[in-house]
Design a protein around this motif. Sequence first.
Motif, PDB file in Angstrom:
ATOM      1  N   GLN A 336     -36.542   1.978 -12.780  1.00  0.00           N
ATOM      2  CA  GLN A 336     -35.565   0.978 -12.354  1.00  0.00           C
ATOM      3  C   GLN A 336     -36.175  -0.416 -12.402  1.00  0.00           C
ATOM      4  O   GLN A 336     -37.390  -0.593 -12.239  1.00  0.00           O
ATOM      5  N   GLN A 337     -35.296  -1.383 -12.619  1.00  0.00           N
ATOM      6  CA  GLN A 337     -35.688  -2.791 -12.599  1.00  0.00           C
ATOM      7  C   GLN A 337     -34.989  -3.480 -11.447  1.00  0.00           C
ATOM      8  O   GLN A 337     -33.784  -3.305 -11.233  1.00  0.00           O
ATOM      9  N   GLN A 338     -35.772  -4.240 -10.686  1.00  0.00           N
ATOM     10  CA  GLN A 338     -35.215  -4.915  -9.521  1.00  0.00           C
ATOM     11  C   GLN A 338     -34.118  -5.887  -9.931  1.00  0.00           C
ATOM     12  O   GLN A 338     -34.111  -6.418 -11.048  1.00  0.00           O
ATOM     13  N   SER A 339     -33.198  -6.101  -8.996  1.00  0.00           N
ATOM     14  CA  SER A 339     -32.142  -7.072  -9.250  1.00  0.00           C
ATOM     15  C   SER A 339     -32.715  -8.478  -9.205  1.00  0.00           C
ATOM     16  O   SER A 339     -33.722  -8.738  -8.525  1.00  0.00           O
ATOM     17  N   ASP A 340     -32.082  -9.391  -9.946  1.00  0.00           N
ATOM     18  CA  ASP A 340     -32.538 -10.772  -9.992  1.00  0.00           C
ATOM     19  C   ASP A 340     -32.369 -11.419  -8.615  1.00  0.00           C
ATOM     20  O   ASP A 340     -31.340 -11.274  -7.957  1.00  0.00           O
ATOM     21  N   VAL A 341     -33.398 -12.133  -8.160  1.00  0.00           N
ATOM     22  CA  VAL A 341     -33.361 -12.748  -6.836  1.00  0.00           C
ATOM     23  C   VAL A 341     -32.204 -13.743  -6.728  1.00  0.00           C
ATOM     24  O   VAL A 341     -31.554 -13.861  -5.688  1.00  0.00           O
ATOM     25  N   CYS A 342     -31.932 -14.453  -7.803  1.00  0.00           N
ATOM     26  CA  CYS A 342     -30.888 -15.483  -7.778  1.00  0.00           C
ATOM     27  C   CYS A 342     -29.479 -14.888  -7.779  1.00  0.00           C
ATOM     28  O   CYS A 342     -28.517 -15.601  -7.525  1.00  0.00           O
ATOM     29  N   SER A 343     -29.367 -13.600  -8.089  1.00  0.00           N
ATOM     30  CA  SER A 343     -28.034 -13.008  -8.212  1.00  0.00           C
ATOM     31  C   SER A 343     -27.583 -12.313  -6.944  1.00  0.00           C
ATOM     32  O   SER A 343     -26.551 -11.663  -6.927  1.00  0.00           O
ATOM     33  N   GLY A 344     -28.355 -12.426  -5.847  1.00  0.00           N
ATOM     34  CA  GLY A 344     -27.941 -11.805  -4.601  1.00  0.00           C
ATOM     35  C   GLY A 344     -28.462 -10.389  -4.464  1.00  0.00           C
ATOM     36  O   GLY A 344     -29.349  -9.943  -5.206  1.00  0.00           O
ATOM     37  N   GLN A 345     -27.936  -9.663  -3.475  1.00  0.00           N
ATOM     38  CA  GLN A 345     -28.375  -8.304  -3.163  1.00  0.00           C
ATOM     39  C   GLN A 345     -27.631  -7.281  -4.026  1.00  0.00           C
ATOM     40  O   GLN A 345     -26.842  -6.481  -3.541  1.00  0.00           O
ATOM     41  N   LYS A 346     -27.912  -7.273  -5.278  1.00  0.00           N
ATOM     42  CA  LYS A 346     -27.327  -6.282  -6.172  1.00  0.00           C
ATOM     43  C   LYS A 346     -28.240  -5.069  -6.270  1.00  0.00           C
ATOM     44  O   LYS A 346     -29.466  -5.191  -6.101  1.00  0.00           O
ATOM     45  N   PRO A 347     -27.696  -3.899  -6.536  1.00  0.00           N
ATOM     46  CA  PRO A 347     -28.548  -2.711  -6.667  1.00  0.00           C
ATOM     47  C   PRO A 347     -29.438  -2.819  -7.902  1.00  0.00           C
ATOM     48  O   PRO A 347     -29.137  -3.562  -8.853  1.00  0.00           O
ATOM     49  N   PRO A 348     -30.568  -2.095  -7.927  1.00  0.00           N
ATOM     50  CA  PRO A 348     -31.467  -2.153  -9.101  1.00  0.00           C
ATOM     51  C   PRO A 348     -30.790  -1.590 -10.346  1.00  0.00           C
ATOM     52  O   PRO A 348     -29.851  -0.786 -10.272  1.00  0.00           O
ATOM     53  N   THR A 349     -31.289  -2.034 -11.476  1.00  0.00           N
ATOM     54  CA  THR A 349     -30.731  -1.594 -12.758  1.00  0.00           C
ATOM     55  C   THR A 349     -31.533  -0.412 -13.299  1.00  0.00           C
ATOM     56  O   THR A 349     -32.757  -0.536 -13.476  1.00  0.00           O
ATOM     57  N   PRO A 350     -30.897   0.721 -13.551  1.00  0.00           N
ATOM     58  CA  PRO A 350     -31.637   1.868 -14.117  1.00  0.00           C
ATOM     59  C   PRO A 350     -31.956   1.629 -15.590  1.00  0.00           C
ATOM     60  O   PRO A 350     -31.108   1.223 -16.376  1.00  0.00           O
ATOM     61  N   LEU A 351     -33.226   1.891 -15.957  1.00  0.00           N
ATOM     62  CA  LEU A 351     -33.670   1.738 -17.345  1.00  0.00           C
ATOM     63  C   LEU A 351     -33.776   3.066 -18.085  1.00  0.00           C
ATOM     64  O   LEU A 351     -33.783   3.084 -19.318  1.00  0.00           O
ATOM     65  N   GLY A 352     -33.908   4.144 -17.364  1.00  0.00           N
ATOM     66  CA  GLY A 352     -34.017   5.460 -17.991  1.00  0.00           C
ATOM     67  C   GLY A 352     -34.355   6.515 -16.964  1.00  0.00           C
ATOM     68  O   GLY A 352     -34.834   6.202 -15.862  1.00  0.00           O
ATOM     69  N   VAL A 353     -34.130   7.776 -17.315  1.00  0.00           N
ATOM     70  CA  VAL A 353     -34.361   8.872 -16.392  1.00  0.00           C
ATOM     71  C   VAL A 353     -35.085  10.005 -17.114  1.00  0.00           C
ATOM     72  O   VAL A 353     -34.956  10.161 -18.343  1.00  0.00           O
ATOM     73  N   LEU A 354     -35.843  10.788 -16.354  1.00  0.00           N
ATOM     74  CA  LEU A 354     -36.620  11.901 -16.893  1.00  0.00           C
ATOM     75  C   LEU A 354     -36.646  13.016 -15.860  1.00  0.00           C
ATOM     76  O   LEU A 354     -36.831  12.748 -14.668  1.00  0.00           O
TER      77      LEU A 354
END
Length: 391
Positions: A336-354
Motif C-alpha cells: 500500500q501507498q500512503q495517502s497524500d498529506v495535502c489531500s486529507g485523511q484518505k485511505p491508502p492506495t493498494p498497489l498489489g496483493v500476494l
Amino acid sequence: SSDQALLLSVGLSVALLVLLLLSFILCYLRRRKRKGQNQYQELPSTIPSLPSLSSAPVILVSQGSWATLVPIPSTSPPKRPQKSILSMFSSGWYPVGTVLAGLYSIPLPLNEVVAPPPGMSTRLCFSVEYRYSSEQLLVSLLRLGNLPPRFHGNVTLVELRLLPDDRRPRQAKARGTGPDPEFNDSFVFQVSGRCASRSTLSVCVLSVQQDGKRRAVGRVLFPLQGELGQAGRVLWRDLETEEDTQCSELGDMLISLSYSSSLQRLSVVVLRARGLQLLTDAGVYVQVSLQVHAEVVKVKVSCVVKAESDPYFNHRMTFKLRPQHLDEACLRFELQQQSDVCSGQKPPTPLGVLVLGPFMYAKGPQLQHWMDMINTTQEPIRLWHRLNRVT
C-alpha cells in the motif's frame, strides 16, 4: 535202483523247466527292446524354412530418445534354432524383427544424445511418462545445462515434488560438477490418472557449498495437464531464478518464510520490492494478514519506506501458528501507498496483493514457497513473487 531212477527223472524235469523259463524271459526282453526301438525312432523335421531376417518388420517397444536400432544379422538358422530371436505361432517359427540396443547395453553419453538447445539460460533436461495400467508417474531426471559459473565447484542437488499434495520431496544428487552436471535418475509417483492430470511437477535445483549451506539455483514448474500422452519425449525447461530481472505488470516482492514447529512460530521477512507502479511521492508499506479458513487471525504492518520503484523493507514479523493449522492457514501481503498529506485523511492506495499458502489458497510458486517452508524446518526460504491486482 528204482529210487535212483526216480531221482534222475525228477532232476531232468526240473532242469527242463528252468530252461523253458529262461527261454521265455529272453524272448520277452527281445520283444520289448524291438518295440522300444520302433517307438523312439527319429521323426522327420517339420520346421518350415525361415524368411530373410533383413526384411522383417521393426517392433518398437520403447520411445526413449537414446535407444538405437540394431538389425539382426541375416544368417541361416540351424536345423533346431536355439539362439535366434524368433516368435512361435501355430504354423511354425517366424522372426520378430530388430533389437533396441539401448535396452540391453550401456547408453551413449548424454552429451551426444541430449545436447542442450542454444542459449545461455540454465536449463533442466528430463522426461515424464504416465503408466495407466499401474497408475504410476515415472519422472526421469537427466541433466542440467549452462549452470552459472559460481556453482561449478559445488555439489548440485535436485528436489522433486508433485504439487499440490506431495510434501515429501524426492532428492537426487548430480554425478559430478561443472556447467552441465548429469543425474540419470528415475522417480516413481503413485498417483491416479485423474489426479496426475491436475498436478504440477516441481523441480527445485540447489547448490551445496563446502560448508554445507544450500543455495537455491532455481526451479521448474511443469503442469502435467496435456502432457501425460507424450511418453518418452526429452524435455528442456528453463529454470526460474531469483536473478530474473523481468518484472510483472504491477511489480514483484521478495519474501522470506520460516516455520518452527516446536515454537509454533511462523516468521516472515518482507525484504524488498521491485518494478512498482507508484502514483504519488508518499511512502509505501506492506500489510501482512494471517488468515485461518475465512477468519483473519492477526494483522501486522511493516515499516514505511521512501517511495521508490525498488524499495527495501527488511522488516521481520512473527505469527503464532499451530502445526495442525498449516494446511488451513495463509498469508496475505498487500502493498500500500500512503495517502497524500495535502489531500486529507484518505485511505491508502493498494498497489498489489500476494497470497502465500497451501493449495486451498495458492498455486504455482506461491504454493511451492509454502510447501518448502513446511518441509525445511527453521531454515528461511526466500522467493520472488509477482503482485496481483486487488479485487
